[in-house]
Structures are given as C-alpha cells and as structure tokens.
Design an enzyme around this catalytic site. Sequence first.
Site, short mmCIF file in Angstrom:
data_model
loop_
_atom_site.label_atom_id
_atom_site.label_comp_id
_atom_site.label_asym_id
_atom_site.label_seq_id
_atom_site.Cartn_x
_atom_site.Cartn_y
_atom_site.Cartn_z
N LYS A 169 31.72 4.59 -74.87
CA LYS A 169 32.83 3.96 -75.59
C LYS A 169 34.02 4.88 -75.66
CE LYS A 169 31.36 1.05 -79.29
NZ LYS A 169 31.19 0.81 -80.72
N LYS B 64 23.73 4.11 -78.79
CA LYS B 64 22.63 3.28 -78.31
C LYS B 64 23.19 1.87 -78.15
CE LYS B 64 17.83 2.12 -78.96
NZ LYS B 64 17.58 2.38 -77.52
N TYR B 65 22.88 1.22 -77.05
CA TYR B 65 23.33 -0.16 -76.87
C TYR B 65 22.31 -1.08 -77.52
CZ TYR B 65 25.02 -4.49 -74.92
OH TYR B 65 25.50 -5.76 -74.78
N VAL C 100 43.07 -10.93 -87.03
CA VAL C 100 43.33 -12.30 -86.55
C VAL C 100 42.52 -13.30 -87.38
CG1 VAL C 100 43.08 -13.85 -84.57
CG2 VAL C 100 43.77 -11.48 -84.20
N GLU D 54 33.62 -3.04 -89.66
CA GLU D 54 32.83 -3.80 -88.69
C GLU D 54 31.43 -3.20 -88.55
OE1 GLU D 54 36.24 -5.72 -85.84
OE2 GLU D 54 35.14 -4.02 -85.02
N ARG E 98 44.03 -2.83 -90.92
CA ARG E 98 45.14 -3.78 -90.85
C ARG E 98 44.62 -5.18 -91.16
NH1 ARG E 98 43.20 -6.32 -86.39
NH2 ARG E 98 42.18 -5.00 -84.87
P1 ADP Z 1 36.78 -2.40 -79.90
O1 ADP Z 1 37.49 -1.50 -80.85
O2 ADP Z 1 37.17 -2.18 -78.48
O3 ADP Z 1 36.85 -3.85 -80.32
P2 ADP Z 1 34.11 -2.13 -81.07
O4 ADP Z 1 33.46 -0.85 -81.33
O5 ADP Z 1 34.69 -2.84 -82.26
O6 ADP Z 1 35.24 -1.97 -79.95
O7 ADP Z 1 33.08 -3.11 -80.36
C1 ADP Z 1 33.46 -4.38 -79.86
C2 ADP Z 1 32.21 -5.19 -79.52
O8 ADP Z 1 31.40 -4.51 -78.58
C3 ADP Z 1 31.30 -5.47 -80.69
O9 ADP Z 1 31.70 -6.60 -81.42
C4 ADP Z 1 29.96 -5.66 -80.00
O10 ADP Z 1 29.88 -6.96 -79.43
C5 ADP Z 1 30.02 -4.69 -78.85
N1 ADP Z 1 29.41 -3.39 -79.21
C6 ADP Z 1 30.03 -2.29 -79.69
N2 ADP Z 1 29.15 -1.28 -79.89
C7 ADP Z 1 27.94 -1.74 -79.53
C8 ADP Z 1 26.61 -1.18 -79.48
N3 ADP Z 1 26.36 0.07 -79.85
N4 ADP Z 1 25.59 -1.99 -79.05
C9 ADP Z 1 25.82 -3.26 -78.66
N5 ADP Z 1 27.05 -3.83 -78.67
C10 ADP Z 1 28.10 -3.10 -79.08
#
Ligand code: ADP
Length: 454
Positions: free
Chosen positions: A158, A201-202, A295, A275, A292
């Site tokens: 990420k 971890k995913y 949407v 979140e 902030r």
């Molecule tokens: P962004 O800031 O780009 O929106 P986020 O961290 O909020 O990134 O994550 C966006 C989306 O990605 C989440 O709503 C989820 O669907 C997926 N996601 C993020 N982290 C994980 C994770 N560790 N495992 C599975 N899905 C993830």
Amino acid sequence: MFNKILIANRGEIAVRIVRACHELGVRAVVAYSEADRYSLAVRTADEAVCIGPAPSPRSYLNQSALISAARITGCDAIHPGYGFLSENAYFAEICAQYGITFIGPSPEAIRLMGDKIEGRTTMRAAGVPIVPGSEGELKSLDEAVELAVGIGYPVLLKPAGGGGGRGMRVANDEAELVRYYATAKSEAEAAFGNGALLLEKYLPKVRHVEIQVLADQYGNAIHLGERDCSSQRRHQKIIEESPSPAVSPELRARMGEAALKGVRAINYVNAGTMEFLLDPEGNFYFIEMNTRIQVEHPVTELVTGLDLVRWQLRIASGEHLTIQQADVELRGHAIECRVNAEDPERDFMPSVGEIQYYLPPGGPGVRVDSHLYNGYTVPGNYDSLLAKMLVWAPTREEAIVRMKRALGETVIHGIKTTIPFQMGLLDDEVFQHGFMHTRYVGEMMPKWLETRKK
Ligand code: ADP
C-alpha cells in the site's frame, strides 16, 4: 457563526455546502474554474470567483488563487469539501496565516492521518486494532519478504500517501511480491509524490465499515454509527448504506469507542471518518482516517437526522457540540448510489458531454445530491460523480425497493451512467441478503455483463 465562506470545490459537494451556508444565514462564495463557469454551484452561490483554467493544478489546487479569492471577497472561512485541498495540511496552515478559518481539523491532525504509516503507528499506540503488517515504511524488498513470511500470504502493498483506492497491489506469493515491489514503489512516487510503501496482511472476505465522528474544540466527541461501503469496484465505493447489515448494537458500541479513542489520541476536531475492515468473525481493524467530509456522508444524515455539513461550520466557528452520545439514535435504513458518468458495459469508461435531458427521482424517502440540470455539459477534467441518489426507509428491504423505484424514475439523456449496473447490484442475491464483502462486486460483474448481452 461566519459571515461569508469560500467554497474551494466543485460539483455536487459545492452545491451541498452552499445549501448548508444558506440554511445558517451565511453568504456562500464559490471558487470556480473556467470549465465550471456554468455550474449549478456558481448559479446558487451568492458570489462566484474564477480561480483559473480547467486543469485542477491551475484552479482547484492553486492555493494562492484560492487565498486571494477568499480575501478579495472578504470571506472569513474556507470549506475545502472532499478531494482537492481537503487533506492538505499546508493549505490549512496558509489559511490560518491569513486569518481565514479552514473548516476542518488542525494541520497536525491532517498531516498525521494523511500518512498511512503514521496513522497505523498512532492508532496502535492509542489501542485501536490495526491490520497486521509492517511497523513503519518498508525499507527494502528483503524486509517485505521477511515480513510476509511472518504474517502469511496474501499480502497487500500500500502506498503510504495513497488515496481513492489507487496504487494497491495484492501479492499471493513470494514471486508476486518480488515482481510487484519495485513497480508499486515507483507508481506510488509518480502518483502521490511519496514512494513509501507499507505492507499489510490482505484480508480476503472483509467488509469496509467506517465510523463517522464529530468533535468540537472543547474535547467533546461523539460517533454517529457506521456506514457499510463494501460494495466497491476496484477499491472504489459505489453503493453505501447505514446501518451495516453486519453490525449489531454491541459491535457498533465497540467500533464507536475504538473510533473515539483514535479521535482523542490526536485531539481531532470537526467531522471525520475512521475506516475499518470487518471480518466475518466480527474482528475489526483500522485502515485509515479521512480528515474531511466524505462523499457518502448523507446516509448518516438520513439515519441520524443530523446535518453534518452544518455541524462542520458550527464546530469550526467555535460552537459547542450540543449532542451527547446518548442522544444519537439510528432510525431506519439509508442507501446511497453514486451515479457516475461512466459506461459500465465498456469497463466503466468515462462518458462526457451535454446532459440533454435530466429528470431526477422524487417522492417519499428520496434525496438527490447533484449538480446536474438540463443542458449542463459534464466537463472531462474532473471526477465522474454526477449525482448521489439516496433513499431512506424503515427497513433495509424497503430501502432496496425504494432505491430501485428511484433509479427507475431517473432520466439522464446524453451520456452513459452507472445506473444500469447499480440496478443489477440491487437485484443481486448477495446484496439483497446483506452478505457483501469488498470483492463481491468484482465477482458478480461477469454475470451482469452476460445479462446485458441478452
Ligand atoms: P485508499 O486510501 O486508497 O482508499 P484504503 O486503505 O482506505 O485506501 O483502502 C481502500 C480499500 O482497499 C478498502 O475499502 C478495502 O476494500 C481494500 N483494502 C485496504 N486494505 C486492505 C487489507 N489489508 N485487506 C483487504 N482489503 C484491503
């Protein structure tokens, strides 16, 4: 309360903020680019100032043009909306230097939460559960591989400075991690000007559940329950709802308390969103905080009866939060569909042009937040959100029926929209039973495309 506010944004959110200003007796000045000269926000505002040409770096991201616009028109505050400069700590600082109130949290809070690595570290220290993963920035591929062995595949790379669901990569095994590492880093550098990556971890079958918070300048903070944003395509939300079909009152109280721990840890002020990912066992993990308005804020407004944008203004102007946690009651069920100018049958390709005919839905329990009107031309320079169609009903089942009725009434001629796809989602069994997870939209897509060919 403020006398006059500059709205440093466009589209539906600019209209939404004008409306809040007018309800509070505040004059609204809209800053617009040349491409938005004929926008609804400009038409409904008390005054409008052109801040530059269509490309956003020269208009909506042009900080000196925005500050000048605020000063020339005598504004005492700036509302940044979402996107653009809304999470730019430097802009918040500049506003303060010019004696203009930035309607949002402090620059320190924005900076801390704008970096996913800092965010994780801060939240863990505050006792908020986070997704297992790296402690800080990944320093090398070797470190990533070693960590991945420890936490187990699949893992997610990420960008620390990322947003909008962009730039993330899932690696199912070591070979993929090796393959993606360098590209993810250079893509992050190019897209966000920050090549720092973290590894998490995913989590495969999770929901995206977020908690709305409100906090004033005097240490009072409350949460307004959750929004379930699991209906996502490529990590981008397309349908949101409140309450979540997976959240019991007991879990809501626990998630709310965790969110408030985070709020207190950074002395957060104004509206914000924590979140989380929620797994099928009811475990939840912090992923990021949005500092902030979001949407999807109206679904919370519909179930709580509170006006979040008006509260943003009231808090920023120094008022006390007069609502206690015990006063917050969630009533009924609300759903939002983000109607985008995209063609779902052609891989959601952007669709721009003139709206030849627009007829929004209406009737009981329907709310439309949009900047569309007959004859409006959708510029190709900005994001594709056209309208947020919202419904409220006593139960989730009734809300789904009502949303189908509302989308069925909507007429948008001249460009393609995501409505046919959202109709398909509302009919999908997974959605109807409330069994959504963040990947189900991707899984049902081929089936939906088949039905369109018939
Ligand atoms: P962004 O800031 O780009 O929106 P986020 O961290 O909020 O990134 O994550 C966006 C989306 O990605 C989440 O709503 C989820 O669907 C997926 N996601 C993020 N982290 C994980 C994770 N560790 N495992 C599975 N899905 C993830």
